[in-house]
Every structure is written in C-alpha cells, then in structure tokens.
Design a protein around this motif. Sequence first.
Motif, PDB file in Angstrom:
ATOM      1  N   LYS A  56       0.833  -1.205   0.000  1.00  0.00           N
ATOM      2  CA  LYS A  56       0.000   0.000   0.000  1.00  0.00           C
ATOM      3  C   LYS A  56       0.866   1.253   0.000  1.00  0.00           C
ATOM      4  CE  LYS A  56      -3.247   2.398   3.040  1.00  0.00           C
ATOM      5  NZ  LYS A  56      -3.971   2.316   4.331  1.00  0.00           N
ATOM      6  N   SER A  59       2.412   1.785  -3.444  1.00  0.00           N
ATOM      7  CA  SER A  59       1.482   2.333  -4.436  1.00  0.00           C
ATOM      8  C   SER A  59       1.209   3.808  -4.166  1.00  0.00           C
ATOM      9  CB  SER A  59       0.172   1.539  -4.447  1.00  0.00           C
ATOM     10  OG  SER A  59      -0.524   1.678  -3.227  1.00  0.00           O
ATOM     11  N   TYR A  60       1.087   4.182  -2.883  1.00  0.00           N
ATOM     12  CA  TYR A  60       0.909   5.588  -2.536  1.00  0.00           C
ATOM     13  C   TYR A  60       2.110   6.411  -3.014  1.00  0.00           C
ATOM     14  CZ  TYR A  60      -3.164   4.894   0.534  1.00  0.00           C
ATOM     15  OH  TYR A  60      -4.418   4.622   1.031  1.00  0.00           O
ATOM     16  N   PHE A 136      -1.611  -2.952  -2.872  1.00  0.00           N
ATOM     17  CA  PHE A 136      -1.084  -2.163  -3.988  1.00  0.00           C
ATOM     18  C   PHE A 136      -2.206  -1.510  -4.785  1.00  0.00           C
ATOM     19  CE2 PHE A 136       0.833  -1.533  -8.200  1.00  0.00           C
ATOM     20  CZ  PHE A 136       2.015  -0.892  -7.837  1.00  0.00           C
ATOM     21  N   ALA A 137      -3.382  -2.140  -4.787  1.00  0.00           N
ATOM     22  CA  ALA A 137      -4.535  -1.592  -5.522  1.00  0.00           C
ATOM     23  C   ALA A 137      -5.291  -0.535  -4.719  1.00  0.00           C
ATOM     24  CB  ALA A 137      -5.479  -2.724  -5.912  1.00  0.00           C
TER      25      ALA A 137
END
Length: 232
Positions: A56, A59-60, A136-137
């Motif tokens: 997470k 991805s951010y 990640f999404a």
Amino acid sequence: MFEYQTVYNAYTALIAGLVTSVHCVAMCGPLSCAFTPSKQGDAEPAVILTSYHLAKLLSYAIVGMLAGAFGSVVIQTVESSWLNRLPWVLVVFFLVVAFRLDRFIPKPKWLGNYYRKATARFSRLNKPLAAGLIGFASPLLPCGPLYMIFGLALFSGSALKGAEFAIGFGLGTMPLLWLAQSQFMRMNRRVTPSMLLRVQRVVAFVAALVVAWRLRTTLGIEGAEDWVCHPF
C-alpha cells in the motif's frame, strides 16, 4: 515571507493520515477478511499484514511521485505569493473530514467496481501475495480523503516530495488500520463506529485550528512571523 513547505510536508500528511484512519478502518478494515489466515498452512498474520501495508505504501509513493512530478511543472509557472496560500487547502481538508463533507466528493464508480473485482480475484491467491496485491490496488478505492491527498501531492514541488507526502499520509493511516485488521472482531465489540467517528471529527477540527494558527502569517497578522519556523 512565509514558506508554504514549512507546513505543507510529510509531517502534516502524517497527521492527515492519523485523522483519516478512522475512515480507513470503516472502509479497509473489513477487507482483511479477504486475506485473513483460514487454515493451518497459511502464513502468520503479521507477515500477511506487513505485505499489505508495504504494498500500500509503495502504491501511494508511486501515485504521489507522479502527482508531484506533474504538479512541479505547474508550480514553476505561478506566483510565489500564491503558493504561500496553498497550505490553507490543508485547513480545508481537515474541516472536510471534521464535518464529514468528504461524503459529497464525487468518486468515479468505475474505479470502485474495478477494485472490487480485483480484490475478489486476488483473494484466491496465497495470503501474503493476495494481501500485497490488494494493498497495492488501494489507490483505486472510492475514498474522498485519499483523492484529496493525491490532489494535494500535485503541489508538493517535486516527484520526491510528492512521494514523501503520500507516504506520510499512508504511515498515518497504518496504526489504527493495522489494529483493526488484526483484531477486527474484538475491536468491533469494544469500539463502536460512532465512537471512532466522534474522535475523528474532534481531532480533525483541532488539526484544522492548529494549521490555521500556523498560517495566520500569510494573512499579514502582526506577530505571527515568530511562529513560522516551528514545525507543525
């Protein structure tokens, strides 16, 4: 002259993440069911949650980096005096959360639909991989505060600072969300959603007041200059 980045930085993003984490618990906490260990051969919960949160944050960072890189081109074309008023958007952010106005922020439904379909597909994989892919999404979640943070990252000044700002927000959401994901059923019995919401609104309102106090120098209030060098 007030330098907007003395307030507009990763520390403030961290506070924004802490404030928003109550919202994240309500939205992302139940997602832990998709990668909770269900049989003896599954990985340890700590490994699974670590996979989720690291993915997470990655991805951010990528979204923040892209936003910062794109926004840096815009920043070079505007007046510096305009940028010095930019942190007031942070005050607006905290007030939006405090008064739950984020409910009215338009959210692209197709992103939410894609996220749900992807989550259902990922949940069939082994738990650490599923948790990592779901984490990640996360930027695809229909989340008003998250969209606002990515929007603010546009004006961070560079790709590096955009990533730093987004990571700061992600780190702020992590403690309460980790607790909710690891102790979801127990926490639901002891802490009601209304209780968490009240805490969130109070903290968000206080944060708005503190940032506004720090920014009073941008309005030309005498005596404010002595405060601008202190971190938020």
